[in-house]
Design a protein around this motif. Structure first.
Motif, PDB file in Angstrom:
ATOM      1  N   ARG A 393       0.841  -1.194   0.000  1.00  0.00           N
ATOM      2  CA  ARG A 393       0.000   0.000   0.000  1.00  0.00           C
ATOM      3  C   ARG A 393       0.879   1.248   0.000  1.00  0.00           C
ATOM      4  O   ARG A 393       2.036   1.217   0.438  1.00  0.00           O
ATOM      5  CB  ARG A 393      -0.928   0.011   1.211  1.00  0.00           C
ATOM      6  N   GLY A 394       0.302   2.319  -0.497  1.00  0.00           N
ATOM      7  CA  GLY A 394       1.032   3.575  -0.561  1.00  0.00           C
ATOM      8  C   GLY A 394       0.074   4.745  -0.699  1.00  0.00           C
ATOM      9  O   GLY A 394      -1.095   4.585  -1.065  1.00  0.00           O
ATOM     10  N   THR A 395       0.584   5.925  -0.371  1.00  0.00           N
ATOM     11  CA  THR A 395      -0.176   7.167  -0.505  1.00  0.00           C
ATOM     12  C   THR A 395       0.423   7.965  -1.656  1.00  0.00           C
ATOM     13  O   THR A 395       1.624   8.269  -1.652  1.00  0.00           O
ATOM     14  CB  THR A 395      -0.133   7.994   0.785  1.00  0.00           C
ATOM     15  N   LEU A 396      -0.403   8.288  -2.634  1.00  0.00           N
ATOM     16  CA  LEU A 396       0.048   8.922  -3.872  1.00  0.00           C
ATOM     17  C   LEU A 396      -0.499  10.345  -3.940  1.00  0.00           C
ATOM     18  O   LEU A 396      -1.685  10.576  -3.728  1.00  0.00           O
ATOM     19  CB  LEU A 396      -0.430   8.113  -5.077  1.00  0.00           C
ATOM     20  N   GLU A 397       0.385  11.294  -4.231  1.00  0.00           N
ATOM     21  CA  GLU A 397      -0.016  12.698  -4.375  1.00  0.00           C
ATOM     22  C   GLU A 397       0.233  13.161  -5.813  1.00  0.00           C
ATOM     23  O   GLU A 397       1.335  12.999  -6.344  1.00  0.00           O
ATOM     24  CB  GLU A 397       0.762  13.609  -3.421  1.00  0.00           C
ATOM     25  N   PHE A 398      -0.799  13.720  -6.427  1.00  0.00           N
ATOM     26  CA  PHE A 398      -0.678  14.373  -7.727  1.00  0.00           C
ATOM     27  C   PHE A 398      -0.742  15.882  -7.520  1.00  0.00           C
ATOM     28  O   PHE A 398      -1.532  16.372  -6.696  1.00  0.00           O
ATOM     29  CB  PHE A 398      -1.809  13.953  -8.669  1.00  0.00           C
ATOM     30  N   ARG A 399       0.063  16.599  -8.267  1.00  0.00           N
ATOM     31  CA  ARG A 399       0.090  18.061  -8.190  1.00  0.00           C
ATOM     32  C   ARG A 399      -0.249  18.656  -9.544  1.00  0.00           C
ATOM     33  O   ARG A 399       0.086  18.083 -10.587  1.00  0.00           O
ATOM     34  CB  ARG A 399       1.467  18.533  -7.728  1.00  0.00           C
ATOM     35  N   ARG A 400      -0.912  19.802  -9.519  1.00  0.00           N
ATOM     36  CA  ARG A 400      -1.294  20.486 -10.754  1.00  0.00           C
ATOM     37  C   ARG A 400      -0.075  20.804 -11.607  1.00  0.00           C
ATOM     38  O   ARG A 400       0.952  21.260 -11.119  1.00  0.00           O
ATOM     39  CB  ARG A 400      -2.021  21.779 -10.433  1.00  0.00           C
ATOM     40  N   ALA A 401      -0.198  20.576 -12.914  1.00  0.00           N
ATOM     41  CA  ALA A 401       0.824  20.950 -13.883  1.00  0.00           C
ATOM     42  C   ALA A 401       0.124  21.703 -15.009  1.00  0.00           C
ATOM     43  O   ALA A 401      -0.283  21.112 -16.012  1.00  0.00           O
ATOM     44  CB  ALA A 401       1.562  19.728 -14.407  1.00  0.00           C
ATOM     45  N   GLY A 402      -0.075  22.979 -14.811  1.00  0.00           N
ATOM     46  CA  GLY A 402      -0.835  23.761 -15.774  1.00  0.00           C
ATOM     47  C   GLY A 402      -2.311  23.776 -15.423  1.00  0.00           C
ATOM     48  O   GLY A 402      -2.731  23.368 -14.329  1.00  0.00           O
ATOM     49  N   ALA A 403      -3.137  24.230 -16.351  1.00  0.00           N
ATOM     50  CA  ALA A 403      -4.569  24.396 -16.083  1.00  0.00           C
ATOM     51  C   ALA A 403      -5.286  23.064 -15.975  1.00  0.00           C
ATOM     52  O   ALA A 403      -6.139  22.867 -15.106  1.00  0.00           O
ATOM     53  CB  ALA A 403      -5.203  25.255 -17.177  1.00  0.00           C
ATOM     54  N   ASN A 404      -4.953  22.104 -16.857  1.00  0.00           N
ATOM     55  CA  ASN A 404      -5.698  20.847 -16.903  1.00  0.00           C
ATOM     56  C   ASN A 404      -4.832  19.611 -16.688  1.00  0.00           C
ATOM     57  O   ASN A 404      -5.330  18.495 -16.769  1.00  0.00           O
ATOM     58  CB  ASN A 404      -6.416  20.708 -18.263  1.00  0.00           C
ATOM     59  N   GLY A 405      -3.551  19.781 -16.456  1.00  0.00           N
ATOM     60  CA  GLY A 405      -2.654  18.639 -16.331  1.00  0.00           C
ATOM     61  C   GLY A 405      -2.297  18.318 -14.886  1.00  0.00           C
ATOM     62  O   GLY A 405      -2.497  19.123 -13.974  1.00  0.00           O
ATOM     63  N   TRP A 406      -1.766  17.108 -14.685  1.00  0.00           N
ATOM     64  CA  TRP A 406      -1.330  16.648 -13.371  1.00  0.00           C
ATOM     65  C   TRP A 406       0.040  16.012 -13.514  1.00  0.00           C
ATOM     66  O   TRP A 406       0.417  15.540 -14.587  1.00  0.00           O
ATOM     67  CB  TRP A 406      -2.312  15.631 -12.782  1.00  0.00           C
ATOM     68  N   GLN A 407       0.781  15.994 -12.410  1.00  0.00           N
ATOM     69  CA  GLN A 407       2.064  15.294 -12.370  1.00  0.00           C
ATOM     70  C   GLN A 407       2.219  14.628 -11.004  1.00  0.00           C
ATOM     71  O   GLN A 407       1.625  15.057 -10.024  1.00  0.00           O
ATOM     72  CB  GLN A 407       3.227  16.256 -12.610  1.00  0.00           C
ATOM     73  N   ILE A 408       3.002  13.553 -10.962  1.00  0.00           N
ATOM     74  CA  ILE A 408       3.224  12.846  -9.707  1.00  0.00           C
ATOM     75  C   ILE A 408       4.166  13.667  -8.829  1.00  0.00           C
ATOM     76  O   ILE A 408       5.275  14.020  -9.248  1.00  0.00           O
ATOM     77  CB  ILE A 408       3.814  11.446  -9.963  1.00  0.00           C
ATOM     78  N   SER A 409       3.710  13.983  -7.622  1.00  0.00           N
ATOM     79  CA  SER A 409       4.532  14.731  -6.685  1.00  0.00           C
ATOM     80  C   SER A 409       5.315  13.808  -5.772  1.00  0.00           C
ATOM     81  O   SER A 409       6.520  13.969  -5.584  1.00  0.00           O
ATOM     82  CB  SER A 409       3.661  15.675  -5.846  1.00  0.00           C
ATOM     83  N   GLN A 410       4.644  12.811  -5.190  1.00  0.00           N
ATOM     84  CA  GLN A 410       5.329  11.864  -4.329  1.00  0.00           C
ATOM     85  C   GLN A 410       4.465  10.623  -4.132  1.00  0.00           C
ATOM     86  O   GLN A 410       3.242  10.677  -4.251  1.00  0.00           O
ATOM     87  CB  GLN A 410       5.679  12.497  -2.978  1.00  0.00           C
ATOM     88  N   LEU A 411       5.132   9.520  -3.829  1.00  0.00           N
ATOM     89  CA  LEU A 411       4.469   8.253  -3.537  1.00  0.00           C
ATOM     90  C   LEU A 411       5.219   7.618  -2.380  1.00  0.00           C
ATOM     91  O   LEU A 411       6.404   7.284  -2.507  1.00  0.00           O
ATOM     92  CB  LEU A 411       4.491   7.337  -4.771  1.00  0.00           C
ATOM     93  N   LYS A 412       4.549   7.467  -1.243  1.00  0.00           N
ATOM     94  CA  LYS A 412       5.184   6.996  -0.022  1.00  0.00           C
ATOM     95  C   LYS A 412       4.444   5.796   0.537  1.00  0.00           C
ATOM     96  O   LYS A 412       3.219   5.698   0.451  1.00  0.00           O
ATOM     97  CB  LYS A 412       5.216   8.102   1.042  1.00  0.00           C
ATOM     98  N   GLY A 413       5.213   4.900   1.158  1.00  0.00           N
ATOM     99  CA  GLY A 413       4.640   3.767   1.857  1.00  0.00           C
ATOM    100  C   GLY A 413       4.402   4.102   3.322  1.00  0.00           C
ATOM    101  O   GLY A 413       4.477   5.268   3.723  1.00  0.00           O
ATOM    102  N   PRO A 414       4.106   3.109   4.161  1.00  0.00           N
ATOM    103  CA  PRO A 414       3.915   3.360   5.599  1.00  0.00           C
ATOM    104  C   PRO A 414       5.157   4.008   6.211  1.00  0.00           C
ATOM    105  O   PRO A 414       6.291   3.633   5.907  1.00  0.00           O
ATOM    106  CB  PRO A 414       3.674   1.955   6.166  1.00  0.00           C
ATOM    107  N   CYS A 415       4.920   5.007   7.049  1.00  0.00           N
ATOM    108  CA  CYS A 415       6.010   5.754   7.704  1.00  0.00           C
ATOM    109  C   CYS A 415       6.950   6.397   6.683  1.00  0.00           C
ATOM    110  O   CYS A 415       8.160   6.536   6.920  1.00  0.00           O
ATOM    111  CB  CYS A 415       6.801   4.860   8.648  1.00  0.00           C
TER     112      CYS A 415
END
Length: 435
Positions: A393-415
Protein backbone atom coordinates in the motif's frame (compact mmCIF):
# COMPACT_ATOMS: atom_id res chain seq x y z
CA UNK A 1 53.76 22.71 -16.76
CA UNK A 2 55.12 23.98 -13.47
CA UNK A 3 52.86 26.75 -12.13
CA UNK A 4 55.64 28.10 -9.92
CA UNK A 5 57.52 29.21 -13.07
CA UNK A 6 54.67 29.69 -15.57
CA UNK A 7 52.61 32.09 -13.41
CA UNK A 8 54.35 35.21 -12.05
CA UNK A 9 54.30 35.18 -8.26
CA UNK A 10 54.83 38.14 -5.96
CA UNK A 11 55.22 37.68 -2.23
CA UNK A 12 52.51 39.31 -0.12
CA UNK A 13 55.04 41.63 1.50
CA UNK A 14 56.19 42.90 -1.91
CA UNK A 15 52.74 43.72 -3.25
CA UNK A 16 52.67 47.52 -3.69
CA UNK A 17 49.43 48.27 -1.80
CA UNK A 18 48.59 50.53 1.14
CA UNK A 19 45.71 52.44 2.72
CA UNK A 20 45.85 56.22 2.42
CA UNK A 21 43.78 58.75 4.38
CA UNK A 22 42.98 62.08 2.70
CA UNK A 23 40.53 64.89 3.29
CA UNK A 24 38.02 63.15 1.03
CA UNK A 25 38.19 59.77 2.75
CA UNK A 26 40.09 56.50 2.92
CA UNK A 27 41.61 55.02 -0.25
CA UNK A 28 43.23 51.76 -1.31
CA UNK A 29 46.34 52.65 -3.30
CA UNK A 30 48.21 50.40 -5.70
CA UNK A 31 51.80 51.06 -6.71
CA UNK A 32 51.55 54.85 -6.32
CA UNK A 33 49.59 54.85 -9.58
CA UNK A 34 45.90 54.11 -8.84
CA UNK A 35 43.47 54.65 -5.95
CA UNK A 36 40.02 53.28 -5.08
CA UNK A 37 37.86 54.97 -2.46
CA UNK A 38 36.74 52.79 0.43
CA UNK A 39 33.61 52.81 2.56
CA UNK A 40 33.56 52.21 6.31
CA UNK A 41 31.38 49.17 5.63
CA UNK A 42 34.08 47.48 3.51
CA UNK A 43 34.73 43.94 4.76
CA UNK A 44 38.02 43.09 6.42
CA UNK A 45 37.99 39.64 4.82
CA UNK A 46 37.78 40.32 1.09
CA UNK A 47 35.59 37.91 -0.89
CA UNK A 48 36.20 37.07 -4.55
CA UNK A 49 33.38 39.37 -5.60
CA UNK A 50 34.68 42.26 -3.48
CA UNK A 51 38.19 41.70 -4.84
CA UNK A 52 36.85 41.88 -8.38
CA UNK A 53 35.04 45.17 -7.67
CA UNK A 54 38.16 46.58 -5.99
CA UNK A 55 40.35 45.69 -8.98
CA UNK A 56 37.78 47.19 -11.35
CA UNK A 57 37.79 50.41 -9.33
CA UNK A 58 41.59 50.57 -9.52
CA UNK A 59 41.50 50.05 -13.29
CA UNK A 60 38.97 52.88 -13.65
CA UNK A 61 40.99 55.21 -11.43
CA UNK A 62 41.86 58.59 -12.93
CA UNK A 63 44.09 59.61 -10.03
CA UNK A 64 47.54 60.82 -10.98
CA UNK A 65 50.37 60.96 -8.41
CA UNK A 66 51.71 64.49 -7.85
CA UNK A 67 55.28 65.19 -9.01
CA UNK A 68 56.36 65.75 -5.42
CA UNK A 69 55.24 62.32 -4.19
CA UNK A 70 57.94 60.18 -2.65
CA UNK A 71 58.06 56.48 -2.00
CA UNK A 72 56.91 55.84 1.57
CA UNK A 73 59.00 53.66 3.84
CA UNK A 74 56.37 50.90 3.86
CA UNK A 75 56.63 50.53 0.06
CA UNK A 76 60.40 50.82 -0.37
CA UNK A 77 61.01 47.12 -0.89
CA UNK A 78 57.84 46.34 -2.86
CA UNK A 79 57.33 45.62 -6.56
CA UNK A 80 56.09 49.06 -7.63
CA UNK A 81 56.27 48.03 -11.28
CA UNK A 82 53.73 45.22 -10.70
CA UNK A 83 50.66 46.56 -12.54
CA UNK A 84 47.03 46.14 -11.52
CA UNK A 85 46.29 44.48 -14.86
CA UNK A 86 48.74 41.69 -14.05
CA UNK A 87 47.31 41.09 -10.59
CA UNK A 88 44.93 38.18 -10.06
CA UNK A 89 42.02 38.25 -7.64
CA UNK A 90 44.17 36.26 -5.23
CA UNK A 91 46.85 38.98 -5.50
CA UNK A 92 44.26 41.67 -4.76
CA UNK A 93 43.09 39.76 -1.67
CA UNK A 94 46.65 39.28 -0.43
CA UNK A 95 47.48 42.92 -1.11
CA UNK A 96 44.35 43.99 0.79
CA UNK A 97 45.35 41.97 3.86
CA UNK A 98 48.92 43.27 3.64
CA UNK A 99 47.65 46.87 3.45
CA UNK A 100 45.49 46.35 6.55
CA UNK A 101 48.48 44.95 8.44
CA UNK A 102 50.62 47.92 7.42
CA UNK A 103 47.92 50.36 8.46
CA UNK A 104 46.65 48.88 11.73
CA UNK A 105 49.23 46.28 12.69
CA UNK A 106 48.92 42.52 12.94
CA UNK A 107 47.83 42.45 16.64
CA UNK A 108 44.91 44.81 16.00
CA UNK A 109 43.80 42.84 12.93
CA UNK A 110 43.84 39.56 14.87
CA UNK A 111 42.02 41.16 17.79
CA UNK A 112 39.28 42.49 15.50
CA UNK A 113 38.71 39.08 13.90
CA UNK A 114 38.43 37.50 17.35
CA UNK A 115 35.82 40.00 18.52
CA UNK A 116 33.93 40.31 15.21
CA UNK A 117 34.52 36.89 13.59
CA UNK A 118 31.81 37.34 10.98
CA UNK A 119 31.63 40.25 8.55
CA UNK A 120 34.12 42.53 10.30
CA UNK A 121 34.36 45.95 8.61
CA UNK A 122 36.89 48.78 8.43
CA UNK A 123 34.81 50.67 11.00
CA UNK A 124 35.10 47.73 13.40
CA UNK A 125 38.83 47.63 12.80
CA UNK A 126 39.17 51.35 13.61
CA UNK A 127 37.11 51.00 16.80
CA UNK A 128 39.15 47.99 17.95
CA UNK A 129 42.36 49.96 17.37
CA UNK A 130 41.01 52.85 19.47
CA UNK A 131 40.02 50.60 22.43
CA UNK A 132 42.76 48.03 22.08
CA UNK A 133 44.06 48.17 25.66
CA UNK A 134 40.62 47.74 27.27
CA UNK A 135 39.69 44.87 25.00
CA UNK A 136 43.00 43.08 25.62
CA UNK A 137 42.48 43.39 29.40
CA UNK A 138 39.05 41.75 29.18
CA UNK A 139 40.27 38.96 26.90
CA UNK A 140 43.13 38.15 29.24
CA UNK A 141 40.46 37.39 31.86
CA UNK A 142 38.30 35.25 29.54
CA UNK A 143 39.58 34.74 25.97
CA UNK A 144 36.69 32.48 24.86
CA UNK A 145 34.06 35.22 25.22
CA UNK A 146 35.66 37.56 22.67
CA UNK A 147 32.64 37.54 20.25
CA UNK A 148 30.38 38.81 23.06
CA UNK A 149 32.33 42.08 23.08
CA UNK A 150 31.25 42.74 19.50
CA UNK A 151 27.60 42.90 20.53
CA UNK A 152 27.86 46.55 21.63
CA UNK A 153 30.83 48.71 20.61
CA UNK A 154 29.56 51.62 22.71
CA UNK A 155 30.61 49.95 25.96
CA UNK A 156 34.26 49.49 24.94
CA UNK A 157 35.41 52.88 26.21
CA UNK A 158 34.15 52.09 29.74
CA UNK A 159 34.45 48.37 30.39
CA UNK A 160 36.33 47.79 33.67
CA UNK A 161 35.10 44.18 33.96
CA UNK A 162 32.70 41.62 32.50
CA UNK A 163 29.83 42.51 34.84
CA UNK A 164 28.38 45.18 32.52
CA UNK A 165 28.31 42.77 29.59
CA UNK A 166 26.92 39.96 31.75
CA UNK A 167 24.02 42.11 32.99
CA UNK A 168 23.24 43.08 29.41
CA UNK A 169 23.12 39.46 28.28
CA UNK A 170 20.95 38.46 31.25
CA UNK A 171 18.52 41.27 30.41
CA UNK A 172 18.25 39.94 26.85
CA UNK A 173 17.27 36.48 28.08
CA UNK A 174 20.47 34.57 28.76
CA UNK A 175 20.23 32.52 31.97
CA UNK A 176 22.74 32.49 34.81
CA UNK A 177 23.36 28.83 34.12
CA UNK A 178 24.14 29.62 30.48
CA UNK A 179 26.60 32.37 31.41
CA UNK A 180 28.56 29.98 33.65
CA UNK A 181 28.36 27.29 30.95
CA UNK A 182 29.64 29.67 28.26
CA UNK A 183 32.82 30.36 30.20
CA UNK A 184 33.78 26.69 29.74
CA UNK A 185 33.02 26.44 26.02
CA UNK A 186 35.40 26.55 23.10
CA UNK A 187 36.04 29.73 21.16
CA UNK A 188 34.53 28.17 18.02
CA UNK A 189 31.15 27.74 19.75
CA UNK A 190 30.93 31.35 20.94
CA UNK A 191 32.05 32.64 17.54
CA UNK A 192 29.21 30.87 15.68
CA UNK A 193 26.36 32.40 17.66
CA UNK A 194 24.68 35.59 16.49
CA UNK A 195 24.46 37.31 19.88
CA UNK A 196 22.18 40.06 18.60
CA UNK A 197 19.40 37.54 17.80
CA UNK A 198 17.10 36.55 20.67
CA UNK A 199 16.27 33.31 18.88
CA UNK A 200 19.96 32.36 19.03
CA UNK A 201 20.16 33.20 22.74
CA UNK A 202 17.39 30.73 23.47
CA UNK A 203 19.40 28.01 21.71
CA UNK A 204 22.37 28.84 23.95
CA UNK A 205 20.12 28.39 27.01
CA UNK A 206 18.95 25.19 25.40
CA UNK A 207 22.48 23.86 24.88
CA UNK A 208 23.44 24.85 28.43
CA UNK A 209 20.55 22.74 29.77
CA UNK A 210 22.26 19.70 28.27
CA UNK A 211 25.29 20.36 30.51
CA UNK A 212 27.73 18.97 27.91
CA UNK A 213 30.02 20.14 25.13
CA UNK A 214 28.16 20.79 21.87
CA UNK A 215 29.83 19.70 18.59
CA UNK A 216 30.47 22.69 16.37
CA UNK A 217 28.66 21.00 13.46
CA UNK A 218 25.52 20.94 15.61
CA UNK A 219 25.82 24.64 16.40
CA UNK A 220 25.77 25.69 12.76
CA UNK A 221 22.67 23.58 12.10
CA UNK A 222 20.67 24.14 15.26
CA UNK A 223 20.96 27.91 15.45
CA UNK A 224 19.92 28.15 11.82
CA UNK A 225 16.78 26.10 12.48
CA UNK A 226 14.45 29.07 12.69
CA UNK A 227 12.18 28.52 9.69
CA UNK A 228 9.46 26.11 10.63
CA UNK A 229 10.56 26.10 14.27
CA UNK A 230 9.61 29.64 15.29
CA UNK A 231 7.25 28.43 17.99
CA UNK A 232 9.98 26.20 19.37
CA UNK A 233 12.37 29.15 19.71
CA UNK A 234 9.72 31.18 21.54
CA UNK A 235 8.92 28.31 23.89
CA UNK A 236 12.60 27.72 24.64
CA UNK A 237 13.08 31.41 25.42
CA UNK A 238 10.18 31.41 27.88
CA UNK A 239 10.79 28.05 29.53
CA UNK A 240 14.57 27.66 29.59
CA UNK A 241 14.60 27.30 33.37
CA UNK A 242 12.23 24.31 33.21
CA UNK A 243 14.22 22.29 30.72
CA UNK A 244 15.54 19.00 32.01
CA UNK A 245 18.41 17.18 30.39
CA UNK A 246 16.17 14.49 28.85
CA UNK A 247 13.69 16.99 27.43
CA UNK A 248 16.44 19.22 26.02
CA UNK A 249 18.26 16.28 24.47
CA UNK A 250 15.08 14.96 22.83
CA UNK A 251 14.27 18.36 21.33
CA UNK A 252 17.84 18.74 20.11
CA UNK A 253 17.85 15.33 18.43
CA UNK A 254 14.40 15.88 16.92
CA UNK A 255 15.41 19.16 15.31
CA UNK A 256 18.68 17.64 14.16
CA UNK A 257 16.85 14.81 12.37
CA UNK A 258 14.55 17.33 10.68
CA UNK A 259 17.49 19.43 9.48
CA UNK A 260 19.29 16.36 8.14
CA UNK A 261 16.23 15.52 6.05
CA UNK A 262 16.15 19.13 4.80
CA UNK A 263 19.82 18.94 3.78
CA UNK A 264 19.36 15.59 2.00
CA UNK A 265 16.36 16.88 0.00
CA UNK A 266 17.60 18.04 -3.40
CA UNK A 267 14.61 19.89 -4.85
CA UNK A 268 13.92 23.38 -3.54
CA UNK A 269 10.15 22.81 -3.79
CA UNK A 270 10.38 19.77 -1.53
CA UNK A 271 12.58 21.68 0.93
CA UNK A 272 9.97 24.42 1.12
CA UNK A 273 7.29 21.80 1.68
CA UNK A 274 9.25 20.38 4.62
CA UNK A 275 9.60 23.82 6.20
CA UNK A 276 5.98 24.84 5.69
CA UNK A 277 4.16 21.55 6.24
CA UNK A 278 6.14 19.04 8.27
CA UNK A 279 8.45 21.09 10.51
CA UNK A 280 5.57 22.93 12.28
CA UNK A 281 3.96 19.56 13.08
CA UNK A 282 7.24 18.27 14.53
CA UNK A 283 7.68 21.45 16.57
CA UNK A 284 4.12 21.16 17.87
CA UNK A 285 4.74 17.59 18.96
CA UNK A 286 8.10 18.41 20.57
CA UNK A 287 6.55 21.23 22.57
CA UNK A 288 3.58 19.11 23.60
CA UNK A 289 5.87 16.31 24.74
CA UNK A 290 8.12 18.70 26.67
CA UNK A 291 5.16 20.26 28.47
CA UNK A 292 3.48 16.92 29.19
CA UNK A 293 2.64 16.23 32.80
CA UNK A 294 2.79 12.45 32.33
CA UNK A 295 5.67 10.44 33.67
CA UNK A 296 6.29 8.71 30.32
CA UNK A 297 7.76 11.49 28.23
CA UNK A 298 9.09 10.83 24.75
CA UNK A 299 12.83 10.22 24.66
CA UNK A 300 14.31 10.40 21.16
CA UNK A 301 17.20 7.95 20.96
CA UNK A 302 20.13 7.87 18.56
CA UNK A 303 18.46 5.04 16.61
CA UNK A 304 15.53 7.21 15.49
CA UNK A 305 15.19 8.31 11.87
CA UNK A 306 13.17 11.13 10.36
CA UNK A 307 10.46 8.65 9.39
CA UNK A 308 10.24 7.50 13.02
CA UNK A 309 9.91 11.14 14.02
CA UNK A 310 7.05 11.73 11.58
CA UNK A 311 5.27 8.54 12.61
CA UNK A 312 5.39 9.48 16.30
CA UNK A 313 4.20 13.06 15.74
CA UNK A 314 1.33 11.75 13.61
CA UNK A 315 0.38 9.32 16.37
CA UNK A 316 0.48 12.16 18.90
CA UNK A 317 -1.69 14.45 16.77
CA UNK A 318 -4.25 11.85 15.78
CA UNK A 319 -4.50 9.58 18.82
CA UNK A 320 -3.41 11.45 21.93
CA UNK A 321 -5.19 14.64 20.88
CA UNK A 322 -8.34 12.67 19.95
CA UNK A 323 -8.61 13.88 16.38
CA UNK A 324 -11.24 11.29 15.53
CA UNK A 325 -14.39 10.92 13.46
CA UNK A 326 -16.51 12.94 15.90
CA UNK A 327 -15.09 16.24 14.65
CA UNK A 328 -16.88 18.12 11.80
CA UNK A 329 -15.90 16.70 8.44
CA UNK A 330 -14.77 18.74 5.42
CA UNK A 331 -15.23 17.66 1.80
CA UNK A 332 -13.86 18.79 -1.58
CA UNK A 333 -14.71 17.71 -5.17
CA UNK A 334 -13.26 14.42 -6.38
CA UNK A 335 -11.28 14.09 -9.60
CA UNK A 336 -11.85 10.44 -10.61
CA UNK A 337 -13.06 8.83 -7.37
CA UNK A 338 -12.17 5.16 -6.85
CA UNK A 339 -11.49 2.17 -9.07
CA UNK A 340 -8.78 -0.28 -10.07
CA UNK A 341 -5.64 -0.25 -12.23
CA UNK A 342 -4.91 -3.64 -13.73
CA UNK A 343 -6.08 -6.88 -12.16
CA UNK A 344 -5.08 -6.54 -8.52
CA UNK A 345 -4.40 -2.84 -7.79
CA UNK A 346 -7.14 -0.67 -6.28
CA UNK A 347 -7.11 3.10 -5.78
CA UNK A 348 -9.30 5.32 -3.58
CA UNK A 349 -9.30 9.09 -3.85
CA UNK A 350 -9.21 10.89 -0.50
CA UNK A 351 -11.81 13.65 -0.70
CA UNK A 352 -12.50 14.58 2.93
CA UNK A 353 -10.72 15.49 6.16
CA UNK A 354 -11.75 12.24 7.80
CA UNK A 355 -10.34 10.31 4.85
CA UNK A 356 -6.99 12.05 5.32
CA UNK A 357 -7.07 11.35 9.06
CA UNK A 358 -7.79 7.67 8.49
CA UNK A 359 -4.99 7.50 5.93
CA UNK A 360 -2.60 9.06 8.44
CA UNK A 361 -3.61 6.53 11.10
CA UNK A 362 -3.05 3.61 8.73
CA UNK A 363 0.11 4.88 7.03
CA UNK A 364 1.71 6.84 9.91
CA UNK A 365 2.59 10.03 8.08
CA UNK A 366 1.46 13.67 7.89
CA UNK A 367 -1.00 13.58 4.99
CA UNK A 368 -3.64 15.68 6.92
CA UNK A 369 -1.31 18.68 6.58
CA UNK A 370 -2.23 18.79 2.86
CA UNK A 371 -5.89 19.62 3.51
CA UNK A 372 -5.57 23.26 2.46
CA UNK A 373 -4.11 22.35 -0.94
CA UNK A 374 -6.68 19.61 -1.42
CA UNK A 375 -9.51 22.07 -0.81
CA UNK A 376 -8.06 24.57 -3.30
CA UNK A 377 -7.64 21.84 -5.93
CA UNK A 378 -3.87 22.18 -6.16
CA UNK A 379 -3.32 18.52 -5.25
CA UNK A 380 -5.31 15.28 -5.19
CA UNK A 381 -4.34 12.33 -3.00
CA UNK A 382 -5.01 8.61 -3.49
CA UNK A 383 -4.56 5.45 -1.48
CA UNK A 384 -3.10 2.60 -3.57
CA UNK A 385 -3.22 -1.04 -2.54
CA UNK A 386 -1.98 -4.23 -4.21
CA UNK A 387 -3.85 -7.37 -3.29
CA UNK A 388 -2.08 -10.67 -2.78
CA UNK A 389 -0.18 -12.74 -0.24
CA UNK A 390 1.96 -9.74 0.73
CA UNK A 391 -0.30 -6.69 0.41
CA UNK A 392 1.40 -3.45 -0.58
CA UNK A 393 0.00 0.00 0.00
CA UNK A 394 1.03 3.58 -0.56
CA UNK A 395 -0.18 7.17 -0.50
CA UNK A 396 0.05 8.92 -3.87
CA UNK A 397 -0.02 12.70 -4.38
CA UNK A 398 -0.68 14.37 -7.73
CA UNK A 399 0.09 18.06 -8.19
CA UNK A 400 -1.29 20.49 -10.75
CA UNK A 401 0.82 20.95 -13.88
CA UNK A 402 -0.83 23.76 -15.77
CA UNK A 403 -4.57 24.40 -16.08
CA UNK A 404 -5.70 20.85 -16.90
CA UNK A 405 -2.65 18.64 -16.33
CA UNK A 406 -1.33 16.65 -13.37
CA UNK A 407 2.06 15.29 -12.37
CA UNK A 408 3.22 12.85 -9.71
CA UNK A 409 4.53 14.73 -6.69
CA UNK A 410 5.33 11.86 -4.33
CA UNK A 411 4.47 8.25 -3.54
CA UNK A 412 5.18 7.00 -0.02
CA UNK A 413 4.64 3.77 1.86
CA UNK A 414 3.92 3.36 5.60
CA UNK A 415 6.01 5.75 7.70
CA UNK A 416 7.16 7.49 4.48
CA UNK A 417 9.14 4.42 3.37
CA UNK A 418 9.95 3.80 -0.34
CA UNK A 419 7.49 1.72 -2.36
CA UNK A 420 7.92 -1.08 -4.88
CA UNK A 421 8.20 -0.71 -8.65
CA UNK A 422 4.70 -2.21 -8.97
CA UNK A 423 3.17 0.71 -7.08
CA UNK A 424 5.14 3.17 -9.19
CA UNK A 425 3.85 1.49 -12.35
CA UNK A 426 0.31 1.78 -11.01
CA UNK A 427 0.90 5.45 -10.20
CA UNK A 428 1.94 6.20 -13.80
CA UNK A 429 -1.08 4.31 -15.15
CA UNK A 430 -3.33 6.37 -12.91
CA UNK A 431 -1.58 9.53 -14.07
CA UNK A 432 -2.41 8.64 -17.68
CA UNK A 433 -6.10 8.49 -16.70
CA UNK A 434 -5.97 11.90 -15.06
CA UNK A 435 -4.40 13.53 -18.08
Amino acid sequence: MNTSTSIPRVRSGRLPARLVSTRTGLYFEWGLSARAKLQESAAVILSDEAAWHLKAALLRSSWQPPPSIHIPETLEHTALDYSVESASLRDIQRAWTTALRRRFGVPVLKLCLRIVPRQATLLDLSQVAACRSVLNDRLEENPALAPLLGNDRGMWSNLPNWRILKNRMLAQGLSQQSWRWLARQKKAYVARINWSQLSHLCWVNFHAALARDIPIAWVDKQTAALQGFGALSTWLRRNHEHLTTDVALSILRGVRLALQRHENTAKAAHQLELVQEEFPLIADWLLGSAASSTQHRVVISRNWTYDTLMARQTHWHLIELDLDMSRPNVFWPEVIGMGSVGNNIDFIELTSLNALLNEAKKMHHCVPSYIDRCMTGDVCIFHLQIKGRVPQRGTLEFRRAGANGWQISQLKGPCNTPVSSQLWTAAHLLLSRLN
